[in-house]
Write a protein that holds these residues in place. Structure first.
Motif, PDB file in Angstrom:
ATOM      1  N   THR A 271       0.724  -1.428   0.285  1.00 53.48           N
ATOM      2  CA  THR A 271      -0.005   0.205  -0.056  1.00 53.48           C
ATOM      3  C   THR A 271       0.804   1.198   0.076  1.00 53.48           C
ATOM      4  OG1 THR A 271      -2.039  -1.099   1.652  1.00 53.48           O
ATOM      5  CG2 THR A 271      -1.899   0.876   0.977  1.00 53.48           C
ATOM      6  N   MET A 290      -6.066   8.480  -7.243  1.00 51.06           N
ATOM      7  CA  MET A 290      -6.143   7.809  -5.802  1.00 51.06           C
ATOM      8  C   MET A 290      -7.356   6.982  -5.829  1.00 51.06           C
ATOM      9  SD  MET A 290      -6.288  10.460  -2.562  1.00 51.06           S
ATOM     10  CE  MET A 290      -6.027   9.666  -1.118  1.00 51.06           C
ATOM     11  N   ALA A 291      -8.399   7.966  -6.524  1.00 50.10           N
ATOM     12  CA  ALA A 291      -9.861   6.906  -6.916  1.00 50.10           C
ATOM     13  C   ALA A 291      -9.957   5.598  -7.435  1.00 50.10           C
ATOM     14  CB  ALA A 291     -10.859   7.501  -6.972  1.00 50.10           C
ATOM     15  N   ARG A 298      -6.524   4.392   0.171  1.00 51.58           N
ATOM     16  CA  ARG A 298      -7.738   6.046   0.473  1.00 51.58           C
ATOM     17  C   ARG A 298      -7.824   6.980   1.626  1.00 51.58           C
ATOM     18  NH1 ARG A 298     -12.753   4.467  -2.875  1.00 51.58           N
ATOM     19  NH2 ARG A 298     -11.185   4.018  -4.638  1.00 51.58           N
ATOM     20  N   HIS A 299      -7.162   7.373   2.021  1.00 50.87           N
ATOM     21  CA  HIS A 299      -5.881   8.205   2.866  1.00 50.87           C
ATOM     22  C   HIS A 299      -5.879   9.780   2.619  1.00 50.87           C
ATOM     23  CE1 HIS A 299      -3.524   9.410   6.843  1.00 50.87           C
ATOM     24  NE2 HIS A 299      -4.623  10.262   7.461  1.00 50.87           N
ATOM     25  N   ILE A 331     -12.721  14.986  -2.291  1.00 50.97           N
ATOM     26  CA  ILE A 331     -12.705  13.384  -2.272  1.00 50.97           C
ATOM     27  C   ILE A 331     -13.895  12.614  -1.967  1.00 50.97           C
ATOM     28  CG2 ILE A 331     -11.020  12.578  -0.194  1.00 50.97           C
ATOM     29  CD1 ILE A 331     -10.105  15.159  -0.404  1.00 50.97           C
ATOM     30  N   ARG A 332     -14.469  12.906  -0.504  1.00 48.55           N
ATOM     31  CA  ARG A 332     -15.643  11.887  -0.623  1.00 48.55           C
ATOM     32  C   ARG A 332     -16.633  11.204  -1.157  1.00 48.55           C
ATOM     33  NH1 ARG A 332     -15.901  14.621   4.804  1.00 48.55           N
ATOM     34  NH2 ARG A 332     -14.399  13.317   6.283  1.00 48.55           N
ATOM     35  N   LYS A 334     -15.511  11.021  -4.687  1.00 51.49           N
ATOM     36  CA  LYS A 334     -15.144   9.574  -5.440  1.00 51.49           C
ATOM     37  C   LYS A 334     -14.535   8.544  -4.376  1.00 51.49           C
ATOM     38  CE  LYS A 334     -14.745  11.760  -8.976  1.00 51.49           C
ATOM     39  NZ  LYS A 334     -14.724  10.283 -10.990  1.00 51.49           N
ATOM     40  N   MET A 335     -14.418   8.590  -2.791  1.00 50.62           N
ATOM     41  CA  MET A 335     -13.947   8.475  -2.407  1.00 50.62           C
ATOM     42  C   MET A 335     -15.082   8.166  -1.158  1.00 50.62           C
ATOM     43  SD  MET A 335      -9.923   7.846  -3.203  1.00 50.62           S
ATOM     44  CE  MET A 335      -9.464   9.774  -2.588  1.00 50.62           C
ATOM     45  N   ASP A 337     -15.468   5.887   0.840  1.00 51.35           N
ATOM     46  CA  ASP A 337     -14.919   4.962   2.099  1.00 51.35           C
ATOM     47  C   ASP A 337     -13.482   5.576   2.236  1.00 51.35           C
ATOM     48  OD1 ASP A 337     -13.477   4.120  -0.245  1.00 51.35           O
ATOM     49  OD2 ASP A 337     -13.484   2.219   0.783  1.00 51.35           O
ATOM     50  N   ALA A 338     -13.445   6.695   2.055  1.00 52.98           N
ATOM     51  CA  ALA A 338     -11.871   7.571   2.513  1.00 52.98           C
ATOM     52  C   ALA A 338     -11.909   7.313   3.500  1.00 52.98           C
ATOM     53  CB  ALA A 338     -11.355   8.882   1.601  1.00 52.98           C
ATOM     54  N   ASP A 443      -5.622   0.787   6.532  1.00 54.97           N
ATOM     55  CA  ASP A 443      -5.016   2.174   5.297  1.00 54.97           C
ATOM     56  C   ASP A 443      -5.582   3.079   5.685  1.00 54.97           C
ATOM     57  OD1 ASP A 443      -4.863  -0.662   4.104  1.00 54.97           O
ATOM     58  OD2 ASP A 443      -6.111   0.260   2.551  1.00 54.97           O
TER      59      ASP A 443
END
Ligand code: 5AD
Ligand code: SF4
Length: 479
Positions: A271, A290-291, A298-299, A331-332, A334-335, A337-338, A443
């Motif tokens: 990772t 990132m996505a 995913r941080h 960010i949220r 696209k991801m 679960d970030a 992660d």
């Protein structure tokens, strides 16, 4: 593609000098070891951020090349290196008091060498302080002169004269110094150094120089080598990691997003993390990479510092709260679960009660998984330290407590949401303060406690989260 590598890298002549001194010191140490029958020990003590941890791994790497072996206490050492931090007063005080404690070691063993390096002693006034108040410190070098350790050590050993290495005119990148990594599965990779932002509270641009990036080929080769050697968790480091490349690849020809995209293609079970980012360089393209990534955690650690536009302006952060939150929303989006974490400073000069409440509201809106919170600490030489609107200590600590109270509730809620979910966790072995129980990191860098076996250390495990607390998660390994 433009290539300014000669501007960023130390010249081969300088590096050759470093390697020559390293060889001379090695020969000298071999003689000493033959005479005493005992290998010389080195103890490296590190204060501050991950960049310093990474620098210390280079210091240890250089020391091992010179024939020292790593020892686990200063009492056993023949060479003690103290790598200091200057970001807040507290860090400086801790380093100074630790250096103070080494006085009796030197008295008991006059052949002991004590070197002090890092951000604190890159400041002239601290260099002077060490010179005059800590006469048993043998040599000092700042962040621009890491590569001069073999030379300073050799000169001091042979000639006996204390050495105070002046800062280089220009901060450059030294490749090939050798790195002795502390872990066999987590690795730090510095990809750029320095900072150009001059946030008005921050000492970093004064003690770490301007931004300079390593060549992408060097970074890619290093990461590939780590993956091949079984490293599972690789963190790309820079004071301002996402402005990578701007100094050497002009006109955005190659950016941090491009580097991340390319690194992600390396095959293997690992990772990638990165820190620290400035919101101004958190581009949509970076978030998209990132996505879409296979190995990218995913941080996002995205320091906000304050929720008040007036304070952000005075800090010279170059964004408003609105601009920041738009990036966070993206960010949220696209991801979903970030994990998003942030840095907040309370008590910046001139911060009113309304400004502070804007920060509390910003926390409620942003719902960070976790924050690192700091009480503003005036740093000599920075513009904010000169302001006559400094906030009294009592007000600063009262605000700090209120900030933690608001964030702790949010952190607890965000950790509770993970209950029942199964997360991938990198196992770090038996936790030091929770005997018998194992710990690891998700992660998103959240700490998790669980039962496991010693052979699980350094491996990814699937852990079902049973309970989420404010600062940690508790779970069961799913085999
Ligand atoms: N006082 C308090 N906190 C500071 N930081 C940087 N400089 C200061 C200072 N003078 C914090 C910022 C930065 C983090 C690494 O340290 O929040 O993001
Ligand atoms: Fe300091 Fe700002 Fe640079 Fe971060 S971006 S190191 S806070 S000056």
């Amino acid at each position: 593609m433009s290539d300014n590598r000669k501007n960023a890298l130390l010249s081969p002549d300088v590096m050759r000098k470093t390697f020559d001194f390293s060889e001379k010191m090695r020969a000298l140490n071999a003689e000493r070891t033959a005479a005493s029958g005992k290998t010389l020990g080195v103890y490296v003590l590190t204060f501050g951020c991950q960049q310093n941890v990474a620098d210390s791994e280079k210091i240890l790497g250089m020391a091992l090349k010179m024939g020292y072996e790593s020892v686990d206490s200063p009492e056993k050492a023949d060479l003690i290196m103290v790598n200091t931090c200057a970001v807040r007063e507290h860090a400086e005080k801790k380093a100074l008091s630790t250096i103070g404690q080494f006085k009796h070691l030197k008295a008991a063993k006059p052949s002991l060498m004590i070197g002090v390096c890092g951000c604190m002693v890159t400041q002239e006034h601290r260099k002077e302080e060490i010179k005059h108040r800590y006469p048993y410190v043998d040599f000092i070098f700042g962040t621009s002169s890491l590569h001069r350790l073999p030379e300073l050590l050799y000169e001091k050993t042979v000639k006996g004269k204390r050495l105070f290495c002046p800062e280089e005119d220009e901060y450059l990148v030294a490749e090939g110094l050798g790195i002795e990594r502390d872990s066999t599965y987590r690795a730090w990779v510095s990809i750029m150094y320095g900072c150009n932002n001059f946030c008005s509270y921050c000492i970093v641009p004064y003690v770490r120089g301007r931004e300079r990036s390593r060549q992408k080929e060097d970074v890619i080769a290093e990461v590939r080598g780590l993956v091949e050697r079984g490293y599972r968790d690789i963190t790309l480091l820079g004071q301002n990691v996402n402005s990578y490349g701007k100094d050497i690849y002009k006109n955005g020809e190659y950016t941090f997003a491009d580097l991340l995209f390319e690194l992600d293609k390396i095959e293997g079970d690992y990772t990638l993390h990165f820190m620290t980012s400035h919101p101004k360089d958190a581009t949509r393209r970076l978030i998209d990479v990132m996505a879409g990534g296979k190995h990218i955690a995913r941080h996002f650690h995205l320091p906000m510092q304050s929720g008040s536009d007036a304070v952000l302006g005075a800090m010279n952060r170059r964004y408003t709260f609105e601009k920041y939150i738009r990036k966070l929303d993206y960010i949220r989006e696209k991801m979903p679960d970030a994990t998003v974490t942030s840095d907040i400073i309370v008590g910046f000069p001139g911060e009113t009660e309304e400004d502070f409440e804007a920060t509390l509201d910003a926390l409620r809106r942003a719902r960070f998984d976790m924050i690192y919170s700091f009480i503003y600490s005036p740093r000599k030489g920075t513009p904010a330290a000169e302001l006559d609107t400094q906030i009294p200590d009592a007000v600063k600590s009262e605000r700090f407590d209120r900030l933690l109270k608001v964030q702790n509730e949010i952190s607890l809620a965000s950790n509770r949401e993970l209950e029942g979910k199964t997360l991938r966790v990198l196992c770090d072995g038996r936790s030091k303060n929770n005997s018998g129980v194992f710990s690891g990191r998700t992660d998103g860098n959240k700490i998790v406690f669980f039962d496991a076996e010693d052979s699980d250390t350094g491996k990814f495990l699937n852990v079902k989260i049973e309970r989420g607390d404010t600062f940690a998660l508790y779970g069961t390994v799913i085999k």
